[in-house]
Write an enzyme that holds these catalytic residues in place. Structure first.
Site, PDB file in Angstrom:
ATOM      1  CG  ASP A   1      -9.063  -0.627   7.527  1.00  0.00           C
ATOM      2  OD1 ASP A   1      -9.480  -0.941   8.378  1.00  0.00           O
ATOM      3  OD2 ASP A   1     -10.115   0.868   7.006  1.00  0.00           O
ATOM      4  CG  MET A   2      -7.886  -6.091   9.633  1.00  0.00           C
ATOM      5  SD  MET A   2      -7.175  -7.306   8.449  1.00  0.00           S
ATOM      6  CE  MET A   2      -7.646  -8.788   8.812  1.00  0.00           C
TER       7      MET A   2
ATOM      8  CG  ASP B   1     -11.123  -3.055  12.313  1.00  0.00           C
ATOM      9  OD1 ASP B   1     -11.092  -1.798  13.050  1.00  0.00           O
ATOM     10  OD2 ASP B   1     -12.384  -2.488  12.035  1.00  0.00           O
ATOM     11  CD  GLU B   2      -8.305   2.064  12.022  1.00  0.00           C
ATOM     12  OE1 GLU B   2      -7.402   2.542  11.647  1.00  0.00           O
ATOM     13  OE2 GLU B   2      -9.504   2.392  13.057  1.00  0.00           O
TER      14      GLU B   2
END
Length: 392
Positions: A23-24, A138-139
């Site tokens: 996860d960013m 983003d994940e």
């Protein structure tokens, strides 16, 4: 004679399952901080409509909008950890956020930049571990089972590759399944690594609120709380019969299993798209008649981009739909099913135009979108069509 070489697939099958969730960290906000490094360490909020971009001042510094000056119905797209510490989170109305953090910096969203960095971090991970399930901008989930490297150095190598490709940090959870990895990637944010196996569940997972399990939302959380179940550990201690009685056999069984960290879902390394869509939100609300030339140009451009997306993915669409959002934020959708699936821009424009004719255009328009669905693989060149006359 030499003995046969070991089959690496068989060796992988003998290894314990090892799934990572990456996860960013505060992704959108972190991309913005690459552009504006002077804002690091400050409360920064991204979101809203018609937010002015930072203005360069005579001394070379930038002047940023402040949350207290925002007026409108926009919502928070993301926020830095400093803003989150003040209570400002994604999907919160900006006017409410301004009450909590009036001095926070407010930036407009730059989705092209976010998509670019998303592509970069996923390519960096794929160069190390190619079995990836894409979960959003983003994940991702990553299947590490077949890799020989130990989890900690592997996680560090993946994080280093992501940073080198994007300049951004991420957090990773590595566990035997998707359920636990999703939880663990959030335990040591930002820039964290969390490794966990089933022996660690009582100490690391059971003290967490039950709503930390992906799939237990606020309403289910309230129902569980009404039964005296507040933590994952409480849920694990609940009798199966109690869960069946209050949630039904299927959901009750699922709750019983996830509280114990049981999750056998495979990674979906290839997901067939259900639809392709593009939309545009205007800088100002456009009048259907007075701004007809501009609307027509925008509409045609959206249809072309949808056609390009379909062609790039190798699909044709049988259903074309449109979405309008008016100045009062009321949204309307219409769709049309074609006789022949298409990926041709002119055919999409014509079908979308037919949909548009079915909507009364009595207000100014703030958003226009086009969607292609009922997809199937393209078997040949796209079918064409003539562009019909449209309301704008």
């Amino acid at each position: 004679m030499h003995p046969p070489a070991p089959d690496p697939r068989a060796a992988a099958a003998e290894r314990p399952r090892r799934i990572a969730h990456l996860d960013m960290d505060a992704f959108f906000a972190s991309v913005e901080l690459l552009h504006y490094p002077e804002l690091r360490g400050q409360a920064v909020v991204v979101g809203g409509r018609n937010v002015p971009p930072p203005a360069r001042q005579p001394d070379g510094s930038r002047r940023f909008a402040r949350l207290r000056d925002y007026a409108g119905r926009g919502v928070v797209t993301t926020s830095t950890y400093e803003a989150r510490a003040l209570g400002v989170f994604s999907a919160m109305g900006l006017m409410k956020a301004a009450q909590l953090a009036p001095d926070a910096i407010l930036l407009p969203a730059d989705f092209e930049a976010y998509r670019d960095h998303s592509r970069r971090f996923k390519a960096a991970v794929a160069s190390i571990a190619p079995l990836i399930e894409d979960r959003g901008i983003d994940e991702i989930f990553i299947d590490l089972t077949g890799l020989a490297e130990d989890s900690l150095p592997l996680a560090r190598r993946i994080k280093r590759a992501v940073f080198e490709a994007t300049g951004l940090s991420c957090s990773i959870g590595i566990t035997p399944n998707k359920l636990l990895s999703k939880i663990c990637s959030d335990l040591d944010k930002p820039d964290g690594i969390t490794l966990l196996d089933h022996r660690d569940i009582p100490a690391r997972i059971w003290p967490l609120p039950a709503t930390r399990i992906n799939g237990i939302g606020p309403k289910a959380g309230e129902r569980l709380a009404g039964l005296g179940i507040h933590t994952v550990g409480d849920l694990a201690a609940a009798p199966l019969e109690l869960l069946h009685r209050h949630f039904g056999r299927s959901t009750g069984q699922w709750l019983y299993e996830v509280a114990r960290g049981i999750d056998d879902r495979p990674l979906k390394t290839r997901r067939e798209p259900k639809s392709v869509s593009r939309e545009s939100t205007f800088e100002r609300d456009l009048h259907p008649r007075l701004d007809r030339p501009a609307l027509s140009e925008i509409f045609t451009g959206i249809c072309r981009r949808v056609a390009d997306d379909l062609a790039g993915k190798g699909y044709v669409a049988r259903t074309i739909g449109i979405k309008l959002r008016f100045s009062d934020f009321h949204s309307v959708t219409r769709d049309l099913t074609l006789d022949t699936p298409t990926a041709d821009a002119r055919a999409i424009r014509q079908a979308a135009g037919e949909c548009l004719k079915r909507i009364p255009l009595e207000q100014r328009i703030r958003l226009l979108g086009v969607r292609a669905s009922s997809l199937s693989p393209a078997a040949g060149p796209p079918a064409g069509g003539e562009q019909g006359r449209l309301p704008f």
